[in-house]
Design a protein around this motif. Sequence first.
Motif, PDB file in Angstrom:
ATOM      1  N   THR A 125     -12.020   6.206  10.993  1.00  0.00           N
ATOM      2  CA  THR A 125     -11.297   5.931   9.756  1.00  0.00           C
ATOM      3  C   THR A 125     -12.268   6.077   8.597  1.00  0.00           C
ATOM      4  OG1 THR A 125      -9.621   4.527  10.746  1.00  0.00           O
ATOM      5  CG2 THR A 125     -10.100   4.141   8.427  1.00  0.00           C
ATOM      6  N   ARG A 126     -11.807   6.730   7.546  1.00  0.00           N
ATOM      7  CA  ARG A 126     -12.606   6.849   6.328  1.00  0.00           C
ATOM      8  C   ARG A 126     -12.205   5.752   5.359  1.00  0.00           C
ATOM      9  NH1 ARG A 126     -15.308  11.702   5.936  1.00  0.00           N
ATOM     10  NH2 ARG A 126     -14.781  13.099   7.645  1.00  0.00           N
TER      11      ARG A 126
ATOM     12  N   ARG B 223      -3.715   5.525   3.686  1.00  0.00           N
ATOM     13  CA  ARG B 223      -3.117   4.322   3.092  1.00  0.00           C
ATOM     14  C   ARG B 223      -3.898   3.968   1.837  1.00  0.00           C
ATOM     15  NH1 ARG B 223      -1.688  -0.416   6.561  1.00  0.00           N
ATOM     16  NH2 ARG B 223       0.078  -0.327   5.120  1.00  0.00           N
TER      17      ARG B 223
ATOM     18  N   ILE C 153     -11.354   7.649  -4.526  1.00  0.00           N
ATOM     19  CA  ILE C 153     -12.598   7.065  -5.052  1.00  0.00           C
ATOM     20  C   ILE C 153     -12.682   7.336  -6.558  1.00  0.00           C
ATOM     21  CG2 ILE C 153     -15.124   7.254  -5.035  1.00  0.00           C
ATOM     22  CD1 ILE C 153     -14.940   7.760  -2.004  1.00  0.00           C
TER      23      ILE C 153
ATOM     24  N   GLU D  32      -3.220  -8.109   6.915  1.00  0.00           N
ATOM     25  CA  GLU D  32      -2.161  -7.384   6.207  1.00  0.00           C
ATOM     26  C   GLU D  32      -0.775  -7.833   6.679  1.00  0.00           C
ATOM     27  OE1 GLU D  32      -2.993  -3.270   5.484  1.00  0.00           O
ATOM     28  OE2 GLU D  32      -0.919  -2.858   4.935  1.00  0.00           O
TER      29      GLU D  32
ATOM     30  N   GLY E  58      -6.384  -3.341   1.260  1.00  0.00           N
ATOM     31  CA  GLY E  58      -6.024  -3.626   2.646  1.00  0.00           C
ATOM     32  C   GLY E  58      -6.864  -2.763   3.559  1.00  0.00           C
ATOM     33  N   GLU E  59      -7.000  -3.172   4.807  1.00  0.00           N
ATOM     34  CA  GLU E  59      -7.907  -2.444   5.703  1.00  0.00           C
ATOM     35  C   GLU E  59      -7.255  -1.982   7.001  1.00  0.00           C
ATOM     36  OE1 GLU E  59     -11.652  -4.883   5.838  1.00  0.00           O
ATOM     37  OE2 GLU E  59     -12.193  -3.231   4.504  1.00  0.00           O
TER      38      GLU E  59
ATOM     39  N   ASP F 128      -8.611   1.832  -3.637  1.00  0.00           N
ATOM     40  CA  ASP F 128      -9.141   1.642  -2.289  1.00  0.00           C
ATOM     41  C   ASP F 128      -8.267   2.430  -1.311  1.00  0.00           C
ATOM     42  OD1 ASP F 128     -10.922   0.779  -0.439  1.00  0.00           O
ATOM     43  OD2 ASP F 128     -10.307  -1.325  -0.442  1.00  0.00           O
ATOM     44  N   ALA F 129      -8.862   2.854  -0.204  1.00  0.00           N
ATOM     45  CA  ALA F 129      -8.122   3.709   0.723  1.00  0.00           C
ATOM     46  C   ALA F 129      -8.665   3.578   2.125  1.00  0.00           C
ATOM     47  CB  ALA F 129      -8.236   5.169   0.274  1.00  0.00           C
ATOM     48  N   THR F 130      -7.792   3.765   3.104  1.00  0.00           N
ATOM     49  CA  THR F 130      -8.259   4.032   4.472  1.00  0.00           C
ATOM     50  C   THR F 130      -7.578   5.318   4.926  1.00  0.00           C
ATOM     51  OG1 THR F 130      -6.478   2.749   5.494  1.00  0.00           O
ATOM     52  CG2 THR F 130      -8.555   1.595   5.086  1.00  0.00           C
ATOM     53  N   ILE F 131      -8.317   6.116   5.665  1.00  0.00           N
ATOM     54  CA  ILE F 131      -7.775   7.374   6.178  1.00  0.00           C
ATOM     55  C   ILE F 131      -8.105   7.445   7.661  1.00  0.00           C
ATOM     56  CG2 ILE F 131      -7.835   9.892   5.999  1.00  0.00           C
ATOM     57  CD1 ILE F 131      -8.868   9.445   3.112  1.00  0.00           C
TER      58      ILE F 131
ATOM     59  N   PRO G  95      -5.547   0.406   9.197  1.00  0.00           N
ATOM     60  CA  PRO G  95      -5.476   1.837   8.888  1.00  0.00           C
ATOM     61  C   PRO G  95      -4.230   2.585   9.370  1.00  0.00           C
ATOM     62  CG  PRO G  95      -6.982   1.470  10.721  1.00  0.00           C
ATOM     63  CD  PRO G  95      -6.430   0.126  10.347  1.00  0.00           C
TER      64      PRO G  95
ATOM     65  N   ARG H 295       0.839  -1.196   0.000  1.00  0.00           N
ATOM     66  CA  ARG H 295       0.000   0.000   0.000  1.00  0.00           C
ATOM     67  C   ARG H 295       0.880   1.254   0.000  1.00  0.00           C
ATOM     68  NH1 ARG H 295      -4.036  -1.005   4.823  1.00  0.00           N
ATOM     69  NH2 ARG H 295      -5.412   0.506   3.825  1.00  0.00           N
TER      70      ARG H 295
END
Lengths: 197, 624
Positions: free
Chosen positions: B163-164, A54, A28, B244, A58-59, A33-36, A61, A3
């Motif tokens: 988390t978004r 990221r 998007i 992960e 993957g999840e 795909d993203a996590t913030i 964060p 990532r």
Amino acid sequence: MARYNILVTGVGGQGLLTLGRVVGNAAILAGIDATIAETHGLSQRGGSLIVQIRLGDGESPLIPRGAADLIIGMEVLETARRIVYANKNTRIAMNKFLWPPPLTDYPDLDQVISRIKETGVKLYMIDANKLSEEVVGSVISANMVMLGFAYAVDDGLKKLFEKEHFLKAMERVFRGKAVELNKKAFEKGYEEGLKQV
Amino acid sequence: MGNEAIARGALEAGICFAAAYPGTPSTEIMEALAAVAKDAGIYVEWSTNEKVAFEAAYAAAMSYVKSLTTMKHVGVNVAADILMSSAYAGVNAGFVVVSADDPGQHSSQNEQDNRWYGMHAHIPVVEPASPRDAYRLIKAAYMLSEKYKHPVLFRSTTRISHTRQPVTFEEDIPVEKKCKGKFDRDIERWVLVPAHGRKQKKRMMEVWRRVAEEEGVEPFIKIINPGMKKAIIAGGIAYSHVMEALEVLGKKDEYTVVKVSLPVPLPYKPILKVLKESQEILVVEELDPVLEMQVKKLAYENGVELKIHGKDYVPINGELDLDSVARSILSFEGREPVMPWKPLEPLHLEPPVPARPPVMCAGCPHRNTYYIIKTAANKAGLKDPIFTGDIGCYTLGYEPPFYTQMTSLEMGGSIGVAHGLSKVVDEPVIAVIGDSTFYHAGLPPSVNIIYNKGHAVILVLDNQYTAMTGHQPHPGTGLTAMGEPAVRVPIEKLLETMGYNTYVINPMNVKESINIVAEALKKYKEGEQVAIVSRMKCALQAVRKARKEGIKLPVYHIVEDKCTGCMVCVKLLACPAIVVPKGAKKPKILPELCVGCGLCAQVCPFKAIEVFKEGSPNWLEAWK
């Protein structure tokens, strides 16, 4: 695929969460795909703040120390504080703005810059507060100046995004006059960035 | 954002009633619902505290209306009484209690693991691994609640809630919802006298048994790559870290992974199967060994012999992340935890980078009030007062230069603790509490002081919002969660009625306020019961209003010639807008941060701080 990790660091109130939201919306639009991971509540009140972006599948964060591909530093002392997220290949885009916490002694700007440079990372700097004031009349869009600047100096971001993705993302995050002003701020940062690569 | 995903999922599940008290990291769930309440045709309220919110939402679910209540982890402590009873009496429509826990204590006084509440109350706990997962699982939680006619606890954490992540909606919000309830006069169920309670307990324990027996299926339990010798059982966000970490370490094919989304009570059937197929197990979960204990019990009761590890390798304190989980897995394998990422060393700077704890904002009225109370205490000859404190932005008064928060334990604690102290110590005691916290848990202890002849000053900092969590309205604001006008319940009237001599100040008028407070404190010294309400709008709201209405706020500067460099403004106020540039002898005001409250100008002994940019003629309107 590993990532792509972006650490945004600064002081609560500098627009870090908004910067994160713009990158998220750009992701998007780009089909990434993203996590913030954000920090809220008490830490927003002028405290030290980080946002962890990221990109890719993957999840989980949170960015491991040493795993940031790009650090966007909205403030100098906060960038120095979070240097352990960098490795020697990390790019750092830093706002040349040092905002000392009240009632403290602190290292000066030149010392911080030279210490960061000594680590071998690629450091890029602009005065985003000043540029924001020039473009929109206040420091409020310094975050978008920094995002445009980071996009210009960071190859990793360029591989993942078209500039349009960010500009379109701003239409989703801002309303009214703020859309155009923030786009201008982004473009200004982008122009300055191109001069440095 | 995870919280928005939870709100959306609850809407899709068909809720028509939601009540909460704000608390980080839970707040945005109800904010998201309040923002769409009218369009979605649902009822949303900010209640006065978590217990009250729980009761309201529970009443809806008693009456066949699907409902939601949300709170931060410590909020569940406030609601624990009704939580326990709700498990005995059950519900007639889906009812989910969201507990947003805060591992790592980003914004809380502790990091309690609220999965224990499920165990304690016999309420099933559903726990997501990501925001996207939360969106799906909240709907599953409603199905569970409807199936068993039982409350369900949905445990989120900061890193889920805040988390978004892109979330694709899977269905529409139902247009037809059950919003009109029906109350069954089922006395044996709702009146928990001992005889009824004993009967209800049997029902509750049967639900408990059935959930553990029947729910070992997706989405509650999911087995990835079954049949391996080594297995990891992971709950909540730990699952995302595990997946992960295995990917990064190149070990995905070596492990069976069990994703647990229903940690309490742990559905045993699929878990037992994995135990029988494996030789070694690592349980990865954040905070307490809730899963680990259940897995070990399961192995013991079924005579399965294998090694089960957990908190011997996985940290028990703070939040987990990819790095710590990858290390745990390598340690479990007996390997050196060598990570693929190579961090830089911290920079050697002289002096080092100073800590930057949160500070009160420029223009924050609490700064004014703290300056006023300390100056007035001196003036009134009140020696060494003890300031008991509470939960809110004003807790930051524990820091220099204020020292006006010497305790901060839980909501409303300032007043209860002040009472007890006043009975056992000689120093004067001043309880400092915010407006929202006063409505939340400040009323009973205020009555207690009067009734039991305690002797403490109550100082209520009224900035007219629940400010720390993002300016939610409360009973003093004049607005409801859904933006409708509401009756204001004036704090000073409540305190007067209880029997306090009550004073109201506007802390923007520093001198006048010092005189009033000094007079109040003199009365307190003479043995009277005294309360002070300091009312001035939160600066962030004032700035917002100014921006919205095109009002210019004045900006101050320090006149170089008049400034003697005494540093009084710097040292007494610690305002983030006043800085001392490196090597300079005199401070300066950062014009982009100054919001024109004028406190520094009123405090400067040399009148060296003046308006530099005039505000609009009506600038004071912004603060009203």
